[in-house]
Design a protein around this motif. Structure first.
Motif: not given
Ligand SMILES: C[S@@+](CC[C@H](N)C(=O)[O-])C[C@H]1O[C@@H](n2cnc3c(N)ncnc32)[C@H](O)[C@@H]1O
Length: 325
Positions: A261, A238-239, A234, A278, A273, A258
């Protein structure tokens, strides 16, 4: 020199099983992760910071209840008890009650090992502290049978202390099973439990999405812990943190959404994702006083007393096994 503090570390899952169950959660149609993954040392410190936020009154309200009602709470408990603190964190709430409950021993239980060790070391330096010990265990599937045997300092009647509305992380049916297990498997003589009550959605959502972004950092930290403990890749940038009150289910949900993509990989697998999809990271179920009393009854507890904060947003129950009431 002070005697060293007994620390017991109990692994409830083999490392391979831990990895496989984490990957299964990530692969579910609604990707999810156990909230136990929030709590490495940084996660515990971030939670400590959350308790200081204007938007998060639960900790202040529970401490206010203790300062008003500590003697009344102590009167409901067996003398010479051992206090067992579930999700003890910095042990500060239990320490507020030592002077009135006068426990013969204190067992702090938490999944966050390094933070718990530090907390117990500084606690044991203070005057008026009973014999203490730590138990590091993930109790998300219930407190494992026999995990307390030979580990509870003082060996008095067991009073379980479960503050902070942390029981809200469990679905109500799981919460009931968890509490029932305290009686059936762990000889609970009493339970002191703090519950955050249902309030307007805007207040609940602000409590989990503060202006400074501390809760966002706490939520995103779960990705670092996953990367380290189950070798995912992760990228926190990006989140995006999301929190919303799900009225029908009576729970605040935290998610990570997210921003684009992307694909997350781990040894032997991975998942794509889409932007906007989520990862569900936490539920915090909220109750009314009556609905939580009903849950306690279902679990086999009878309420001996309950104390509300002045604002009416938080309640502390003292309960005994119904058969002993
Ligand atoms: C929300 S904090 C509450 C801390 C403190 N009891 C309070 O009321 O302020 C939850 C605590 O429970 C611990 N915890 C969360 N999930 C756990 C689990 N599955 N097993 C053991 N401890 C857990 C965390 O490490 C953290 O210290």
């Amino acid at each position: 020199m002070k005697d060293s503090i007994p620390m017991f570390v109990l692994r409830t899952q083999e490392p391979d099983d831990l990895r496989l169950s984490a990957y299964a959660g990530l692969m579910s149609p609604q990707a999810e992760v156990s909230p136990a993954f929030f709590y490495d040392a940084l996660g515990s410190h971030l939670f400590g910071a959350i308790t200081l936020l204007d938007e998060y009154p639960a900790t202040r309200e529970e401490l206010e209840i203790f300062s008003v009602a500590h003697e009344a709470i102590a009167k409901q408990l067996p003398t010479g008890c051992s206090l067992i603190d579930l999700g003890a964190a910095d042990c500060a709430k239990a320490a507020r009650l030592f002077g009135s409950i006068l426990p013969t021993g204190y067992l702090a239980v938490d999944v966050s090992e390094a933070y718990l060790r530090e907390a117990l070391e500084s606690l044991s330096e203070r005057p008026g502290v009973p014999a203490v010990a730590g138990l590091v265990v993930d109790f998300s599937r219930g407190l494992p049978p026999n995990c307390l045997e030979g580990r509870v300092p003082g060996n008095g009647p067991r009073v379980f202390f479960y503050p902070g509305s942390s029981i809200g992380n469990f679905h109500p049916a799981q919460a009931t099973d968890f509490l029932r297990g305290l009686i059936r498997e762990h000889q609970a003589a009493a339970l002191i439990i703090g519950i955050d009550l249902i309030k307007p959605a805007r207040l609940l959502e602000a409590a989990y999405d503060d202006a400074l972004g501390v809760t966002a950092a706490f939520n995103l930290n779960v990705l670092r812990v996953l990367n380290r403990s189950v070798q995912t890749d992760f990228e926190p940038a990006d989140w995006r943190h999301r929190a919303r009150f799900n009225q029908e289910a009576s729970r605040v949900e935290m998610h990570l959404e997210a921003r684009r993509d992307l694909e997350i990989r781990w040894p032997g697998g991975g998942r794509r994702f889409k932007a906007g999809q989520t990862l569900h990271t936490e539920n915090a179920y909220k109750y009314t006083e009556a609905s939580f009393e009903a849950l306690l009854n279902e679990a086999g507890f009878a309420v001996a007393a309950c104390y509300r904060s002045r604002s009416g947003g938080f309640v502390e129950f003292v309960a005994h096994p119904a058969t002993a009431a």
